[in-house]
Design an enzyme around this catalytic site. Structure first.
Site: not given
Length: 469
Positions: A285, A297, A330-331, A358, A431
């Site tokens: 992504h 990520d 995606e997130e 991912d 994140h």
């Protein structure tokens, strides 16, 4: 005696020879010339700097890529241009709608028994507090289920806090149980009358970084601000609460719901020579959270899937196409993936194999399939060619795939593959503001790239097209 010996040969040895011959025939999915090419691609990829150059470019020149932001638009343009520069046969964009959201300000303090800063972050989709913030007494729960079981109105005027500790494991198996509290914690807290929700970060880290992530509200339930606190701060709150006196905190979260936004899946394809309509899907992504630069990520996944396809094209023309899909948004809820598989819902049988990267950039340690029995001879041959990279074969045939493949699995019996990466420390950075390029090891990234190149090339060239169960 001779008659007995001849009978023994007929009844015991000849069937065994026939069985071996049959197995050999089944296993001959690839010619020696094809296997020689696989070896060349593997060695080229494991020494190439291309995947590192791509992730360095994306995270340096674009940086964080929250869906809908100017940086997200720059990332789409970056990806399209890179695909074209790398010589992909086809490059195109497909739109995806998603709920656009922005983070502007976040701060927190423990007010009693003494004033102390709280390192926290708003969870994605969180509503704002009042401009001046809000304050309330903290009520702690050890698990999400404990919050659900709390009596009605028991949190009226208070702030709910879940202190669930995520476990550390090579395959990141603690993520699923921990993330339930992130997804719906604010909903359950609001049902009990809470004015805000806090949770221990979905994280294995000991560092003072708060981990963001997606959260969701439910129609008909009041929307309250929802936040995650850094693990050391969660520990501090737990110790204070254990003293038996009221602990009061202040939160100030300023965010904005911008309604429906549009981003784009960016797609590059190496067109197959024999069955161009069939393809191997390599996914990752393109978007990221706004705190770091999205290197793990999912900048690494973007880079290595693009590079893997490029390395194949540099050495051969695969029989089936290889399609790299950089999914949007995606997130915020797999929006690009949902749009992609809905768009191709009547042509999903053209996907002969799918894998997503991912999970950071540590080494691939295992390979696993989820295919029908007729595809297993080809899978075993792929596993043999991955072995020189230090990758073991998991024979369970129960691969689950990455998050962007969830819509695919829900719509059909999908031929899914996992190239399992070591994830022992992935959730230390996941994140957070600490998800930056220095966390990517170039040599490990090369091993990943080589693994995806081997898998994609062999899945594209298998004599028998692979299919799901």
């Amino acid at each position: 005696m001779k008659r007995v010996f001849r009978t023994l040969i007929k009844t015991s040895i000849l069937p065994l020879v026939a069985l071996c011959t049959s197995y050999t025939t089944l296993a001959q999915e690839f010619s020696q010339a094809e296997l020689d090419t696989v070896a060349k691609v593997r060695e080229h990829a494991r020494h190439s700097e291309l995947s590192w150059q791509l992730v360095e470019s994306l995270t340096t020149e674009v940086g964080p890529r929250l869906p809908g932001t100017e940086n997200d638009k720059m990332a789409v343009a970056w990806a399209k241009k890179k695909f074209q520069q790398l010589g992909f046969d086809k490059v195109w964009l497909e739109p995806s709608k998603f709920p656009e959201w922005r983070r502007y300000h976040e701060s927190g303090f423990i007010l009693t028994p003494s004033k102390q800063p709280l390192h926290l972050t708003a969870l994605g989709n969180s509503v704002s507090t009042p401009k001046a913030g809000l304050s309330g007494e903290v009520v702690m729960f050890e698990t999400f289920d404990e919050l659900i079981a709390a009596p009605a109105d028991s949190l009226k005027g208070k702030i709910a806090f879940i202190n669930y500790r995520m476990n550390r494991d090579i395959d990141g198996n603690g993520y699923g149980p921990a993330v339930k509290a992130r997804n719906k914690g604010a909903v359950e807290a609001a049902k009990k009358g809470a004015i805000a929700y806090m949770m221990r970060s979905v994280s294995t880290s000991h560092h003072r970084f708060a981990h963001t992530g997606g959260s969701h509200y439910t129609k008909g339930v009041s929307k309250i601000p929802t936040t995650a606190v850094a693990n050391p701060d969660a520990d501090q709150l737990a110790r204070l609460i254990a003293l038996g006196k009221p602990v009061k905190v202040e939160l100030n979260i300023q965010t904005e719901d911008l309604g429906e936004g549009t981003s784009y899946n960016v797609i590059g394809e190496i067109t197959g020579s024999k069955y161009p309509e069939q393809y191997v899907l390599l996914g990752s992504h393109l978007d990221s959270w706004d705190l770091g630069t999205g290197a793990l990520d999912d900048g690494a996944g973007v880079a290595l899937t693009m590079a893997a396809a490029k390395h194949i094209a540099d050495h051969t023309r695969p029989e089936r196409s290889i399609r790299v899909v950089l999914f949007a948004a995606e997130e915020l809820g797999l929006w690009g993936a949902k749009a992609y598989f809905k768009h191709y819902q009547d042509r999903l049988d053209n996907i002969v194999a799918a894998a997503e990267s991912d999970f950071g950039a540590d080494v691939v340690y295992a390979f696993e399939s989820n295919v029908n029995a007729a595809s297993l001879p080809a899978v075993r041959e792929i596993a043999k060619q991955l072995k020189p990279l230090g990758i073991k074969y998991i024979r369970k045939n129960a691969a689950r795939g990455g998050p962007d493949l969830i819509p695919f699995k829900q719509m059909t019996s999908a031929p899914i593959f996992d190239l399992h990466q070591v994830g022992t420390d992935y959730f230390d950075y996941h994140h957070t503001a600490d998800d930056t390029l220095d966390k990517v090891d170039p040599d490990k990234l090369k091993q990943n790239t080589a693994a995806y190149a081997v898998f994609a090339l062999m899945a594209a060239n298998a004599e028998t097209a692979m299919a799901g169960k």
